[in-house]
Design a protein around this motif. Structure first.
Motif, PDB file in Angstrom:
ATOM      1  N   ARG A   4      89.426  49.710  43.499  1.00 23.49           N
ATOM      2  CA  ARG A   4      88.886  49.193  44.751  1.00 23.49           C
ATOM      3  C   ARG A   4      88.431  50.387  45.581  1.00 23.49           C
ATOM      4  O   ARG A   4      89.074  51.436  45.544  1.00 23.49           O
ATOM      5  N   PHE A   5      87.356  50.230  46.329  1.00 18.74           N
ATOM      6  CA  PHE A   5      86.846  51.328  47.148  1.00 18.74           C
ATOM      7  C   PHE A   5      86.922  50.963  48.623  1.00 18.74           C
ATOM      8  O   PHE A   5      86.711  49.812  49.004  1.00 18.74           O
ATOM      9  N   TYR A   6      87.215  51.974  49.430  1.00 19.27           N
ATOM     10  CA  TYR A   6      87.424  51.788  50.860  1.00 19.27           C
ATOM     11  C   TYR A   6      86.101  51.984  51.609  1.00 19.27           C
ATOM     12  O   TYR A   6      85.393  52.960  51.364  1.00 19.27           O
ATOM     13  N   ALA A  17      68.898  46.637  33.943  1.00 22.21           N
ATOM     14  CA  ALA A  17      69.612  47.647  33.161  1.00 22.21           C
ATOM     15  C   ALA A  17      70.909  47.090  32.584  1.00 22.21           C
ATOM     16  O   ALA A  17      71.594  47.757  31.820  1.00 22.21           O
ATOM     17  N   GLY A  18      71.264  45.853  32.955  1.00 22.30           N
ATOM     18  CA  GLY A  18      72.487  45.275  32.421  1.00 22.30           C
ATOM     19  C   GLY A  18      72.672  43.874  32.947  1.00 22.30           C
ATOM     20  O   GLY A  18      71.897  43.401  33.795  1.00 22.30           O
ATOM     21  N   LYS A  19      73.703  43.201  32.430  1.00 22.14           N
ATOM     22  CA  LYS A  19      73.963  41.834  32.851  1.00 22.14           C
ATOM     23  C   LYS A  19      74.723  41.775  34.164  1.00 22.14           C
ATOM     24  O   LYS A  19      74.555  40.857  34.945  1.00 22.14           O
ATOM     25  N   SER A  20      75.591  42.761  34.408  1.00 21.19           N
ATOM     26  CA  SER A  20      76.417  42.646  35.610  1.00 21.19           C
ATOM     27  C   SER A  20      76.857  43.984  36.201  1.00 21.19           C
ATOM     28  O   SER A  20      76.939  44.122  37.411  1.00 21.19           O
ATOM     29  N   ASN A  21      77.111  45.005  35.380  1.00 20.85           N
ATOM     30  CA  ASN A  21      77.762  46.207  35.920  1.00 20.85           C
ATOM     31  C   ASN A  21      76.951  46.950  36.969  1.00 20.85           C
ATOM     32  O   ASN A  21      77.451  47.282  38.027  1.00 20.85           O
ATOM     33  N   HIS A  22      75.701  47.219  36.677  1.00 21.56           N
ATOM     34  CA  HIS A  22      74.882  47.956  37.652  1.00 21.56           C
ATOM     35  C   HIS A  22      73.405  47.711  37.362  1.00 21.56           C
ATOM     36  O   HIS A  22      73.036  47.460  36.226  1.00 21.56           O
ATOM     37  N   HIS A  23      72.571  47.790  38.383  1.00 25.32           N
ATOM     38  CA  HIS A  23      71.131  47.574  38.235  1.00 25.32           C
ATOM     39  C   HIS A  23      70.842  46.261  37.501  1.00 25.32           C
ATOM     40  O   HIS A  23      69.910  46.178  36.715  1.00 25.32           O
ATOM     41  N   ALA A  24      71.679  45.223  37.819  1.00 29.36           N
ATOM     42  CA  ALA A  24      71.506  43.934  37.156  1.00 29.36           C
ATOM     43  C   ALA A  24      70.466  43.101  37.885  1.00 29.36           C
ATOM     44  O   ALA A  24      70.715  41.982  38.301  1.00 29.36           O
ATOM     45  N   VAL A  25      69.299  43.693  38.054  1.00 23.64           N
ATOM     46  CA  VAL A  25      68.205  43.035  38.768  1.00 23.64           C
ATOM     47  C   VAL A  25      66.916  43.234  37.976  1.00 23.64           C
ATOM     48  O   VAL A  25      66.833  44.128  37.129  1.00 23.64           O
ATOM     49  N   VAL A  68      86.135  46.895  41.180  1.00 23.94           N
ATOM     50  CA  VAL A  68      84.855  47.184  40.538  1.00 23.94           C
ATOM     51  C   VAL A  68      85.111  47.373  39.040  1.00 23.94           C
ATOM     52  O   VAL A  68      85.731  48.341  38.611  1.00 23.94           O
ATOM     53  N   ARG A  69      84.643  46.387  38.259  1.00 21.49           N
ATOM     54  CA  ARG A  69      85.009  46.338  36.846  1.00 21.49           C
ATOM     55  C   ARG A  69      84.567  47.578  36.077  1.00 21.49           C
ATOM     56  O   ARG A  69      85.311  48.118  35.267  1.00 21.49           O
TER      57      ARG A  69
END
Lengths: 326, 326, 326, 326, 326, 326
Positions: free
Chosen positions: F309-311, F149-157, F302-303
């Motif tokens: 940043r998430f805890y 679904a994308g190069k890097s942001n999400h679902h990059a598989v 997280v770009r």
């Protein structure tokens, strides 16, 4: 000379000195090895140095906040001093050094800061504000009079929090003198409490970091919660106008939501608290930047001032004669 | 009683009074006719009134800045006072009224303002700054000591420009006392000159409008040009650092480009000039808004403060006892 | 071959050539030593190279703007050419090289640029505009016909300022032809003066830097001041509408405050001056970026165009045949 | 027919009906008199009407929240229904009407909402979250199950706060089913508490206004304070991670600082709480707008959705068959 | 005189004239009745008038786009002319008026516009661009040569779309002459197609409205779809670089996403198309505003130019002599 | 063990393994040589490694997407694993490896994804939507069920596009269940098509890059064009409301213009499509970040979530037990 400090050495001079590690990060070098990028500090200031070919156990040993004895030489890289490290060893607690001597402190003694702040507390006649302020000053006394006001932007020194507070109180007094319509007592109470939540937000004066609670809640809401708990404890109605005005001041003192204010200031005193806070932080940040700038040149970019650069005039006695901040 | 002023009348009271037209606009009414929306003023303040069924010649007659004798009755509309006009006639120059008595003035006499400003000029030792400041104060003396500081946002009263300047100088003095690294002389010079370009930007203290030159150039660049011409006249090098620092202060004193700064402040004193200007304008605008607000309520939206509303506490002696601004 | 230029060498070829240092920065290398990051230039263009194990005296010797003889080899790194330096020596003034031959120049001779600009001056009939333009063109002639238009964004070449001006005048002529309602004379005057303040803002065509005056005032206000002084000198009323319109054009020509405009354009000609300036700078920046891009690919990010990348079509004769800009 | 409701009348029909004044403002009319702009409501909805030539005592009599008997006729103005008022009288408390019957309510009975919310509470196994949630649900039960969720944007109906909360819990359940990595218990606790501070922020379900406390503190911080007090009361450490996570959720649930979040969401569950809140408010606001729109046209501007207009398709059974919201 | 046009009447003059209703809205008046706010137009321009005490059937009768005979008198309200209406009747189709004579048209005949555009088509040598352009020009010929370019911002006149296109082609020619690196053919093709999607976006030249399709898709994507369908029809590969470059131009020609561009321009020609479009719209909007402004004053706020006001110089022959646009 | 995967090795362990080059860039090292910065991948994940002293022919040989056999040792650098490379050779096609085994895939089998999506297609009763969806699913079946679904942001598989689509359909079903006013069929059709344009925008599941067409047009308009062509092919009127609603959904699904939406969503279903897309991408990105974070700490920035940043809480069974995403 036994008491020579970190910044007393000249370029090219050999040094053997006990200092604190203000920062320590393991990084890869291009030859496939690793090195430790270190920042050394004592009460005179901070210098950088690289510890080459560092092993994993070196990284375990040389941690932020620990003391080390460094043997090396001061050199200049790109207009900045560095220490070329010959050898370095950990200094153990049994050697009896006082950690607090290795941290840069505010230029005014803590006892003076306490006096200045307490004098202002005495001028608060309103019993609700006075009791809450005294209760919280007592509850957090130890941290409030040792913490810095931040990690890097301004007053990032030991006792910086109290130094920032005391200077703001002087500004508040001057402004209340020039504008008699201002409620001086409320403004003093707001100044004293506004940043007190930082005692939960940061880890302390040495090797300062932000806590998870600091990141998730923020010092504005953290001190607001404490005001509500204090009122509860002191049998003061937290929903009374007195306490409401105080709560509003602390949660709005960053001025704009994008800078962390939960509400924009909506009283004259809340607006002034924000402006005084900004004034003191600004003067500190610019002065500090100019003190590291050659006359007739522009400073490095000042991050807290929108990355602006500031010009240091060629001749300026006031600035030249002023005490060094950091 | 012969000297009863515009705001001395009570709700429902009949009135016959000579006042000035601060604003006058011809508007269509729903019945296919027109009316004049008028703002009457004298030294006590301003009240609105509608002149119904106005003809084109009425609009010619009753212009902004002229004096009229109004016969009517004070009434309340939507919490604001209005005058229901029974009749109205133009007052001619032959009747001998002094126009300046019909304009709201700053709460401090001009002579005091001159004294305060001149005392600060005397404290400027640097000859280049002193000569330029004195030259321009003299060149624009008449306008500088009668103009308002603006049409509506703050200090929109006769002498408002000098009142704003004098108060800023008191703030500058207090800040220079608290922060000895500040160049006090430069800051004073900047305060005195920063808004002086308004003598070209506006038409004067009565029925104030912005000039074409004001709209096309702006008072920041207008005073910068005057500094350069003054230096030329006084044989001071306009490109010397002294004059450069002064030029930078005036063109940057609005802080942000979107608020009219040709440059963002890039010296400590330029940043402080901006903050002091903002502080004085802010305190004035909020105080003025709160003085028109019932205790325990929020004010009207304050346009110059991002349309925020400000809360007036239920009990606040400082504010209650403070002199009325507008 | 004696006249071989810097960009005439092929990948892998040995070279021995006299060039200028367009940039030189001392940097730390990971082995604890330092190196000089250098940009060499002559009239054919620019190539980078690293001078390893540089001493402090090397950094003193090899400064921006000096000539050096480099012995080395051209190589490719990450799709960019570099020079691997074998040896390098300073070329002294006694060797008789003409500095200006080592600087990249605009693709049109200065004499042509002067002609084109003077022809447009002749078409300005209005005496106020004509006299001010001629006075300032004469006052700053030397710098105006040698300075670049900027350090990096566009027309960053010798004579770039006059080249940019002359091209804008051609655009202005075309637009005035298409829209007869435009005041052609005012537009020409504005084009010629708009960037002339850069003669104070930058240090010159070689090793260009921004001056303190440039940073603190900016070229828009700097030329506005010169117009006012010129009018004063020529006994023209600086507050007349003619001069007012001209002053407005120069202080507004960046269009938006956040891009440095002291006022937003508020006349038809001021708006057009801004658009023509933007048009010429944009075409230059995109063309320059595409000339360094492989057909069928996207360019590097163009900083002055919001960091956008531009696509170079696979076949485009117009672009392929166009002269190299930088 | 005795029980005919406000919205049951047709255009042109005469009406004599008891309704509540949802809004009442005294306004000047162009003929120099005043009128009352009124909004009448009962459980069927809201209609506007003007009461012409209103006296000051009329304004005293006909206040927001009072019941009146209106005799008049329904008419259309600019595509909106209005009541042309023939006569109107105040209905006194002695006439025995139940106020709550004149307020628009959520389309689901309170008892059902309580059941749905309590079922979710039962699924919270973590004792710290469960105890705090139960304590606060009990403390504010009366207000929480009668207040609207807002004055105008969405769920601005009686019981709207609980209706909004219950729907969000259904969304939370669905999302936790689709994404098993989500901490379902924490998410439920956050949904139930997130808007509970509105019980301090607003005055109640009838003639709703924002309180001074609501304006000065905001419902996010108001419920955060209550969580801290509840933990104190229940002997739970407010600085434990469980309570910290809950505090973070409520103060961050508006997502962005400019929309009132004291912190941006920084946990998976805080981010989801924000998204679920936004989802439910959005669906409500768009549905409500479309229900007042003719098929094939665009709605009025929806203020809470950046003033966008939404298109109602010509044929859409799902929307056509859906219950009326307001 | 039989052919007297709407704008030929003087202030105070009685008139009896057939005109078109350019706008008609039913509004409530304060006396509890309603009125129709009307805009009358013929080829000379537009004047406003109110039709008092309008009934519902009046509103049905007097609809946007219909012809009426008005008997009334021209008057001035707030510096704007209005018609005080004595009586008004609908003009039926049987009376034989030509609707197009009541609409304001571009100042250049359609036949000239066609010629100018076709000459540019002939200069496009690339067969793919030429065939697509010709196909779409033919497909939408009727609408393209009668539609306005917008409802209000610029070229809001009959034939405005073709007038805007033809002027842009002249600008494109001039720019391609000044910058030989530009692909002239691609730029011409982009100019001709860029706004052609408006034939779906608007309802036509009379009583222009935006369609649902216009609001939901927008003219940029609408013409992109047509290019793809045309290529499909003409057996040209829509994914070839030629067509890709053309599609990119039309979907990016608004420059910024917030102004409707689906992509920011990423070729030299796409960037130029955007700049030429903006240039022509800007010159038109400012000229139109200045033509309604008294010399020496500022115009009304120009909505499409960020609500700026523009100054009309006291003496400007070019502007004074230019033809009236609207 | 023959089947040991890339991430199965421990720190310090020697390895000899066949992997794919996911990224390969030639970079200069400080010693004047060059190295290849490589990212190795197989179905277990990705590890970085540097190939020192790389020649130009090495860079030719070891290209993105090729298979290599690496002999080396796993080491830790700055908390991230790396491979210290002893030797490396290219694996030729004759060795019979299946490329797709070296790419990280979505955690759900393609056959399941197809089933889930087809079940939803079956629930679309509207023939226009159903036929277009089926036509395009068939036309792009191969790519749709293998692309990320994308190069890097999400679902990059691998299969990420279908995985993202299938999860969104589950969310859409849940939301349609909770809000019966939603048009479920339209929402399903929008979910399936919204990202299908990515089959033109990206190069494929291995060594994914954006195409020129992707950069110049974008996947929103690319699928809109396909819908129009499909309707044309299927003899459905592309301007009918059914197709118009579908076209609007795909071109608006990024919500805001600055995120690529050609139009802001203007129907209930378009707004929901945007929210569901954002929800699924958000949950994926945060979960993925937290899976690489130590409990009790904050994640890397997280770009795609504004660099927040998430805890990760100290104890969270739901998260701990969840399958690894990347």
């Amino acid at each position: 000379m036994i008491n020579k400090k970190l910044l007393d050495y000249n370029d090219g001079e050999e040094m053997d000195i006990v200092v604190m590690l203000k920062d320590a990060q393991l990084r890869p070098s291009r030859n496939g090895k690793q090195y430790l990028m270190l920042y050394f500090s004592d009460s005179s200031g901070v210098i950088r140095g690289n510890y080459w070919n560092a092993s994993a156990s070196d990284a375990e040993l040389f941690k932020v906040g620990s003391l080390v004895e460094v043997n090396g030489r001061r050199e200049e890289y790109q207009d900045h001093p560095q220490i070329r490290i010959y050898s370095m060893r950990l200094v153990g607690p049994e050697e009896g050094y006082d950690m607090s001597e290795f941290v840069n402190s505010a230029p005014i003694p803590v006892s003076d800061l306490k006096n200045e702040i307490n004098q202002k507390v005495d001028q608060i006649a309103n019993p609700n504000w006075k009791r809450v302020v005294k209760y919280l000053l007592h509850k957090f006394e130890r941290q409030f009079f040792s913490f810095p006001a931040g990690k890097s932007n301004h007053h990032a020194v030991k006792n910086g929090l109290a130094f920032h507070t005391a200077t703001m109180l002087k500004d508040a007094e001057a402004i209340a003198n020039n504008y008699p319509q201002v409620n001086r007592e409320l403004l003093y109470a707001g100044c004293i409490l506004h940043d007190m939540g930082k005692v939960y937000e940061m880890t302390g004066p040495v090797a300062t970091k932000y806590t998870a609670e600091g990141n998730l809640i923020g010092h504005l809401v953290l001190i607001d919660e404490e005001i509500v708990l204090a009122a509860d404890e002191l049998n003061i109605d937290a929903h009374s106008e007195d306490i409401l005005l105080l709560r509003h001041m602390v949660i709005s003192h960053h001025g704009l939501p994008e800078y962390g204010a939960a509400r924009r200031p909506a009283t004259l005193e809340a607006e002034l608290l924000h402006k005084i806070d900004d004034l003191d932080a600004t003067v500190y940040a610019i002065t500090n930047a100019l003190q590291h700038t050659v006359p007739g040149e522009f400073s490095e970019m000042v991050r807290s001032k929108d990355n602006r650069r500031f010009y240091r005039p060629k001749h300026d006695n006031n600035l030249d004669n002023f005490k060094k901040l950091e």
